[in-house]
Design an enzyme around this catalytic site. Structure first.
Site, PDB file in Angstrom:
ATOM      1  N   HIS A  47       0.615  -0.657  -0.171  1.00 38.15           N
ATOM      2  CA  HIS A  47       0.054  -0.159  -0.309  1.00 38.15           C
ATOM      3  C   HIS A  47       0.817   1.474  -0.209  1.00 38.15           C
ATOM      4  O   HIS A  47       1.516   1.086   0.910  1.00 38.15           O
ATOM      5  CB  HIS A  47      -1.104  -0.287   1.101  1.00 38.15           C
ATOM      6  CG  HIS A  47      -1.608   1.222   1.452  1.00 38.15           C
ATOM      7  ND1 HIS A  47      -1.730   1.789   2.576  1.00 38.15           N
ATOM      8  CD2 HIS A  47      -2.873   1.490   0.350  1.00 38.15           C
ATOM      9  CE1 HIS A  47      -3.093   2.760   2.825  1.00 38.15           C
ATOM     10  NE2 HIS A  47      -3.287   2.724   1.269  1.00 38.15           N
ATOM     11  N   ARG A  48       0.036   2.212  -0.907  1.00 33.61           N
ATOM     12  CA  ARG A  48       1.435   2.946  -0.951  1.00 33.61           C
ATOM     13  C   ARG A  48       3.156   3.112  -1.294  1.00 33.61           C
ATOM     14  O   ARG A  48       3.495   3.773  -0.515  1.00 33.61           O
ATOM     15  CB  ARG A  48       0.547   4.498  -0.099  1.00 33.61           C
ATOM     16  CG  ARG A  48       0.119   4.370  -0.039  1.00 33.61           C
ATOM     17  CD  ARG A  48      -0.778   5.517   0.531  1.00 33.61           C
ATOM     18  NE  ARG A  48      -1.752   5.992   1.330  1.00 33.61           N
ATOM     19  CZ  ARG A  48      -2.414   6.327   1.760  1.00 33.61           C
ATOM     20  NH1 ARG A  48      -2.405   6.846   2.669  1.00 33.61           N
ATOM     21  NH2 ARG A  48      -3.956   6.524   2.731  1.00 33.61           N
ATOM     22  N   GLU A  74       0.766  -0.584  -4.762  1.00 30.06           N
ATOM     23  CA  GLU A  74      -0.302   0.707  -4.829  1.00 30.06           C
ATOM     24  C   GLU A  74       0.883   1.953  -4.537  1.00 30.06           C
ATOM     25  O   GLU A  74       1.408   2.397  -4.395  1.00 30.06           O
ATOM     26  CB  GLU A  74      -1.247   0.285  -3.925  1.00 30.06           C
ATOM     27  CG  GLU A  74      -2.562   0.557  -4.413  1.00 30.06           C
ATOM     28  CD  GLU A  74      -2.621   2.154  -3.679  1.00 30.06           C
ATOM     29  OE1 GLU A  74      -3.625   2.573  -3.801  1.00 30.06           O
ATOM     30  OE2 GLU A  74      -1.774   2.413  -2.728  1.00 30.06           O
ATOM     31  N   ASP A  76      -0.258   6.259  -6.088  1.00 29.31           N
ATOM     32  CA  ASP A  76      -1.942   7.405  -6.255  1.00 29.31           C
ATOM     33  C   ASP A  76      -1.334   8.521  -6.866  1.00 29.31           C
ATOM     34  O   ASP A  76      -0.615   8.766  -6.648  1.00 29.31           O
ATOM     35  CB  ASP A  76      -2.414   8.032  -4.380  1.00 29.31           C
ATOM     36  CG  ASP A  76      -2.740   7.110  -3.703  1.00 29.31           C
ATOM     37  OD1 ASP A  76      -3.838   6.486  -3.847  1.00 29.31           O
ATOM     38  OD2 ASP A  76      -2.008   6.358  -3.216  1.00 29.31           O
ATOM     39  N   HIS A  89      -0.637  11.144  -1.972  1.00 28.64           N
ATOM     40  CA  HIS A  89      -1.906  10.036  -1.984  1.00 28.64           C
ATOM     41  C   HIS A  89      -3.354  11.309  -2.131  1.00 28.64           C
ATOM     42  O   HIS A  89      -3.814  11.751  -2.091  1.00 28.64           O
ATOM     43  CB  HIS A  89      -2.097   9.390  -0.934  1.00 28.64           C
ATOM     44  CG  HIS A  89      -3.234   8.849   0.426  1.00 28.64           C
ATOM     45  ND1 HIS A  89      -4.494   9.964   0.844  1.00 28.64           N
ATOM     46  CD2 HIS A  89      -4.938   7.857  -0.613  1.00 28.64           C
ATOM     47  CE1 HIS A  89      -5.287   8.739   1.425  1.00 28.64           C
ATOM     48  NE2 HIS A  89      -5.454   7.864   0.508  1.00 28.64           N
ATOM     49  N   GLU A 148      -3.930   3.788  -8.147  1.00 26.58           N
ATOM     50  CA  GLU A 148      -5.060   4.156  -8.146  1.00 26.58           C
ATOM     51  C   GLU A 148      -5.325   5.977  -8.264  1.00 26.58           C
ATOM     52  O   GLU A 148      -4.183   6.637  -8.197  1.00 26.58           O
ATOM     53  CB  GLU A 148      -5.069   4.835  -6.807  1.00 26.58           C
ATOM     54  CG  GLU A 148      -6.863   5.696  -6.150  1.00 26.58           C
ATOM     55  CD  GLU A 148      -7.382   5.408  -5.284  1.00 26.58           C
ATOM     56  OE1 GLU A 148      -8.295   6.822  -4.320  1.00 26.58           O
ATOM     57  OE2 GLU A 148      -6.385   4.849  -4.022  1.00 26.58           O
ATOM     58  N   LYS A 150      -6.494   9.454  -8.245  1.00 33.82           N
ATOM     59  CA  LYS A 150      -6.755   9.798  -6.438  1.00 33.82           C
ATOM     60  C   LYS A 150      -8.444  11.565  -7.245  1.00 33.82           C
ATOM     61  O   LYS A 150      -7.723  12.279  -7.187  1.00 33.82           O
ATOM     62  CB  LYS A 150      -5.461  10.262  -6.196  1.00 33.82           C
ATOM     63  CG  LYS A 150      -6.233  10.781  -4.805  1.00 33.82           C
ATOM     64  CD  LYS A 150      -6.458  10.009  -3.502  1.00 33.82           C
ATOM     65  CE  LYS A 150      -6.263   8.711  -3.366  1.00 33.82           C
ATOM     66  NZ  LYS A 150      -6.928   8.354  -2.423  1.00 33.82           N
ATOM     67  N   ASP A 274       0.342  -2.514   5.221  1.00 32.66           N
ATOM     68  CA  ASP A 274       1.139  -1.145   4.647  1.00 32.66           C
ATOM     69  C   ASP A 274       3.196  -2.017   4.989  1.00 32.66           C
ATOM     70  O   ASP A 274       3.472  -1.896   4.414  1.00 32.66           O
ATOM     71  CB  ASP A 274       0.896  -0.465   5.746  1.00 32.66           C
ATOM     72  CG  ASP A 274       0.122   1.159   5.240  1.00 32.66           C
ATOM     73  OD1 ASP A 274      -0.470   0.994   4.479  1.00 32.66           O
ATOM     74  OD2 ASP A 274      -0.862   1.631   6.621  1.00 32.66           O
TER      75      ASP A 274
END
Length: 287
Positions: A47-48, A74, A76, A89, A148, A150, A274
């Site tokens: 995640h990120r 992942e 954003d 993000h 993603e 955003k 994370d």
């Protein structure tokens, strides 16, 4: 001799009866443990990047995710005032940099001057906000990229810019689902799917979608390949309904081993975390 054998058989039966409840309890407890095979079937999404270990949405976090053998990183994606695609993000730079202001009100040069790492730790001082193209050029072929969009409603034309960047690199073609595009803005996903029909797309779902119906899932499935919900609304029924609709389900965002274990038990297809170490990596998955 027959009498002795009868006694021995009786003792064995008694011992089995005595051990039965304890054995059943042990088996029940083991049944709640996640098997290695179950973990191998779940896609590991950093995640990120590995944002539990490095500042989110920075090159350090993405490299860490690859190092920890995540299946996907992942990211954003947003757009600067002068039309550059950047990876961050929040719709403002306040939380994760030493600057202030909306991403869309700042030029790329202004954003590039910001420190995106010091907030996480002194060792990351000087980290920059990366561009979308930097991520593609650095990580394609090394790890899957879950993109993603955003708040795309703030950035008219962002779908086309993302599509152009992928197409320029011949990444718009099917490649074992190594590129996935998702957003909370479902209309944006319809636009993106039309531009990039060969790339899997996903609809993100927050808590308000806890009561999503089978009819709504069927509608999503007309343009989306994934229904990716907040982990707190995931149930066995939801997972089953998503699969019945012909989509996969990646749940977000796990931050503890207990949360990851619960999602394993619910048979999700992927876990966004994370901490990639909480999600077992299967090197054959998606190859």
């Amino acid at each position: 001799m027959k009498r002795i054998m009868t006694i021995l058989v009786g003792l064995c039966i008694a011992m089995t009866a005595f051990a039965g409840p304890a054995l059943a309890a042990e088996q029940s407890e083991l049944g709640s443990v996640i098997s290695k095979q179950e973990q191998q079937e779940v896609v590991n999404v950093a995640h990120r990047g590995a944002s539990g270990h490095a500042p989110e949405n920075t090159m350090s976090a993405f490299h860490k995710g690859v190092e920890m053998k995540a299946d996907y990183i992942e990211i954003d994606v947003q757009m600067t005032k002068d039309g550059e695609l950047v990876v961050i993000h929040d719709t403002t730079v306040d939380r994760t940099t030493n600057g202030t202001g909306d991403v869309g009100d700042l030029t790329f040069e202004e954003i590039r001057e910001l420190d995106a790492g010091s907030w996480f730790g002194e060792g990351y001082a000087g980290e920059k906000v990366p561009t979308f193209e930097e991520i593609l050029d650095t990580f394609r072929g090394k790890v899957g990229i879950l993109i993603e969009l955003k708040a795309p409603e703030l950035y008219p034309g962002i779908e086309e810019k993302v599509a152009d960047a992928l197409t320029e690199r011949n990444m718009e073609r099917p490649n074992n689902d190594k590129i996935i595009i998702q957003s909370f803005n479902h209309e944006s996903m319809k636009i993106s799917k039309e531009l990039l029909p060969s790339i899997p797309h996903g609809v993100l779902a927050g808590m308000s979608w806890a009561d999503v119906t089978e009819e709504q899932l069927a509608e999503f499935a007309t343009y989306a390949d994934y229904f990716n919900p907040n982990m707190n609304i995931v149930t066995h029924e939801l997972v089953s309904n998503v699969h019945e609709a012909g989509m996969k389900i990646f749940a977000y965002t796990s931050r503890t081993q207990e949360q990851a274990d619960r999602l394993f038990q619910l048979n999700v297809d992927g876990i966004v975390s994370d901490f990639p170490e909480h999600v077992y990596y299967h090197p054959v998955k998606n190859k």
